[in-house]
Design a protein around this motif. Structure first.
Motif, short mmCIF file in Angstrom:
data_model
loop_
_atom_site.label_atom_id
_atom_site.label_comp_id
_atom_site.label_asym_id
_atom_site.label_seq_id
_atom_site.Cartn_x
_atom_site.Cartn_y
_atom_site.Cartn_z
N GLU A 125 0.83 -1.21 0.00
CA GLU A 125 0.00 0.00 0.00
C GLU A 125 0.87 1.26 0.00
OE1 GLU A 125 -2.54 -3.30 1.57
OE2 GLU A 125 -0.49 -2.63 1.86
N ASP A 126 1.97 1.25 0.77
CA ASP A 126 2.89 2.39 0.78
C ASP A 126 3.46 2.64 -0.61
OD1 ASP A 126 2.61 2.73 3.55
OD2 ASP A 126 4.26 1.36 3.98
N VAL A 128 2.18 1.77 -3.57
CA VAL A 128 1.19 2.19 -4.56
C VAL A 128 0.68 3.60 -4.28
CG1 VAL A 128 -1.11 1.69 -5.50
CG2 VAL A 128 0.51 -0.16 -5.09
N MET A 129 0.41 3.90 -3.03
CA MET A 129 -0.21 5.18 -2.68
C MET A 129 0.81 6.25 -2.29
SD MET A 129 -3.21 4.39 -3.32
CE MET A 129 -4.25 2.93 -3.51
N GLY A 130 2.05 5.86 -2.00
CA GLY A 130 3.03 6.81 -1.48
C GLY A 130 2.84 6.98 0.01
N ARG A 221 5.93 7.08 -5.02
CA ARG A 221 5.03 6.02 -5.49
C ARG A 221 5.71 5.21 -6.58
NH1 ARG A 221 0.10 8.79 -7.72
NH2 ARG A 221 -0.93 6.77 -7.52
N GLY A 222 5.64 3.89 -6.43
CA GLY A 222 6.20 3.00 -7.44
C GLY A 222 7.57 2.47 -7.12
N VAL A 313 0.56 -0.55 -10.09
CA VAL A 313 1.61 0.23 -9.41
C VAL A 313 2.00 1.41 -10.28
CG1 VAL A 313 3.92 0.13 -8.43
CG2 VAL A 313 2.43 -1.89 -8.32
N PRO A 314 2.16 2.60 -9.70
CA PRO A 314 2.61 3.75 -10.49
C PRO A 314 4.04 3.55 -10.98
CG PRO A 314 1.63 4.46 -8.40
CD PRO A 314 1.83 2.98 -8.31
N THR A 319 4.78 8.14 -13.49
CA THR A 319 3.68 8.18 -12.51
C THR A 319 2.41 7.51 -13.03
OG1 THR A 319 2.71 10.34 -13.10
CG2 THR A 319 4.61 10.35 -11.59
N ARG A 321 -0.08 4.64 -13.71
CA ARG A 321 -0.26 3.37 -13.02
C ARG A 321 -0.48 2.23 -14.00
NH1 ARG A 321 -4.23 3.74 -7.90
NH2 ARG A 321 -3.58 1.56 -7.84
#
Length: 372
Positions: A125-126, A128-130, A221-222, A313-314, A319, A321
């Motif tokens: 989650e970290d 994917v969402m940052g 992210r990513g 995933v970004p 950026t 996804r």
């Protein structure tokens, strides 16, 4: 200036290709190899600047999007070019690749602090969402009593009499080729050019003490497992007020119970029954963006893929996804009651398919129950 053209690589070059190109060019244009060629020095600076940008995933992403100005802008975890901050000299960058072990100094001869490395655990989650994470670390920090100068309050350092404040000592020796001048760091002042007659009683004149520091890191992210972030100037404090080192944060991403990352895609295996596969159905699945509904078409085969756009995933560089790919897994029941078996047998008979006799199986179970 096009960094890819400077290194002679394509825009989709891998990290290894970029590193290999830098090694070859750095050996060719390093100032030590071209002592009387100012053009080579400038060329080496361009090569180093290009490499520093393209070897850092976040800076490379910003460069691809916004050009050199965007790459050198202050990013969420430090950013900036090491040459701008005086963190590395030309020799330091060369030594980092080719085995040099000389002292590291910043502007004015002040010794630069060591770099430090730590580990940061992340969830999918970290990634994917940052996320913004706080690291509590033990490391050398600036002495508050002397503000890092190493001098007792009310006093100041003096110029080193051995090197006359230059931080280095030159020696002349004779050889068959004539006189050779060599220069090395001054051991009397630790190459700082200064001596401290009245050292601080808190840090003993070093300008730093062992302490703790809380550092916030913005996780891009990513980012992927095993990659590393550089937090510029947030590493251990340097002796006597020199520039602090850098903090390198190695990323470790925990395995997710429901999703597997494959590049910028997320894969999820969805079990359905043979009836759902044959007749079709609508199902809800939990994604990292909330619950989504998917349509399973009639006649779906095992291994069929259903793609949910933009739920993966970004990309670090764009950026954008990736997709969430749902892989269908058809579960065959291991046990059936008599009614279920009769229905499936009737279905097989209608399709002209040969199966084991349901009644034979039932009679066999009855006989085994009455065996002594």
């Amino acid at each position: 200036m096009n960094y890819y053209e400077v290194l002679g690589v394509s825009t989709d070059a891998s990290d290894d290709e970029i590193k290999k190109a830098f090694r070859g060019l750095a050996r060719k244009y390093h100032p030590d190899m071209n002592p009387d060629d100012p053009a080579a020095v400038e060329r080496f600076k361009e090569i180093s600047e290009a490499y520093e940008t393209l070897c850092d995933p976040e800076r490379r992403r910003r460069y691809d999007m916004f050009g050199p100005e965007g790459a050198n802008a202050q990013g969420p975890f430090g950013g900036g070019s090491p040459f701008d901050a005086g963190a590395f000299g030309l020799n330091d960058l060369f030594d980092a690749f080719f085995g040099g072990n000389g002292p590291r100094h910043g502007p004015g001869g002040a010794q630069r602090g060591d770099d430090a490395e730590t580990l940061l655990d992340l969830t999918l989650e970290d990634v994917v969402m940052g996320a913004r994470k706080t690291l509590d670390l033990r490391m050398p920090v600036e002495c508050e009593r002397c503000s890092g100068s190493g001098c007792a309050p009310g006093t100041h350092p003096d110029r080193c009499p051995t090197c006359d404040g230059s931080g280095e000592v030159r020696q002349v020796r004779r050889s068959l080729l004539g006189q050779i001048v060599t220069a090395g760091p001054c051991t009397a002042c630790g190459a700082t050019g200064q001596v401290i007659p009245n050292p601080c009683d808190e840090c003993g004149g070093s300008g730093r003490i062992n302490g703790s520091r809380s550092i916030e890191v913005d996780v891009p992210r990513g980012i992927d497992d095993g990659q590393r972030l550089r937090v510029t100037g947030r590493g251990p404090a340097a002796p006597r007020g020199g520039p602090a080192g850098d903090l390198y944060v190695s990323v470790r991403v925990a395995r997710h119970p429901d999703f597997e990352r494959r590049g910028d895609e997320l894969w999820h295996r969805l079990p359905i029954s043979i009836v759902q596969a044959a007749l079709g159905t609508q199902l809800e699945i939990a994604t990292l963006d909330g619950v989504r509904e998917i349509d399973v078409a009639a006649g779906t085969q095992p291994g069929a893929l259903i793609r949910l756009r933009g739920l993966g995933v970004p990309s670090l560089r764009t950026t954008r996804r990736g997709d969430l790919v749902v892989e269908i897994r058809v579960d065959v029941p291991m046990r059936l009651n008599d009614e279920e078996a009769e229905l499936l047998a009737t279905f097989a008979e209608l399709r002209g398919e040969k199966v084991s006799s349901v009644h034979e199986g039932l009679l066999a179970r009855i006989r085994s129950a009455f065996k002594p």
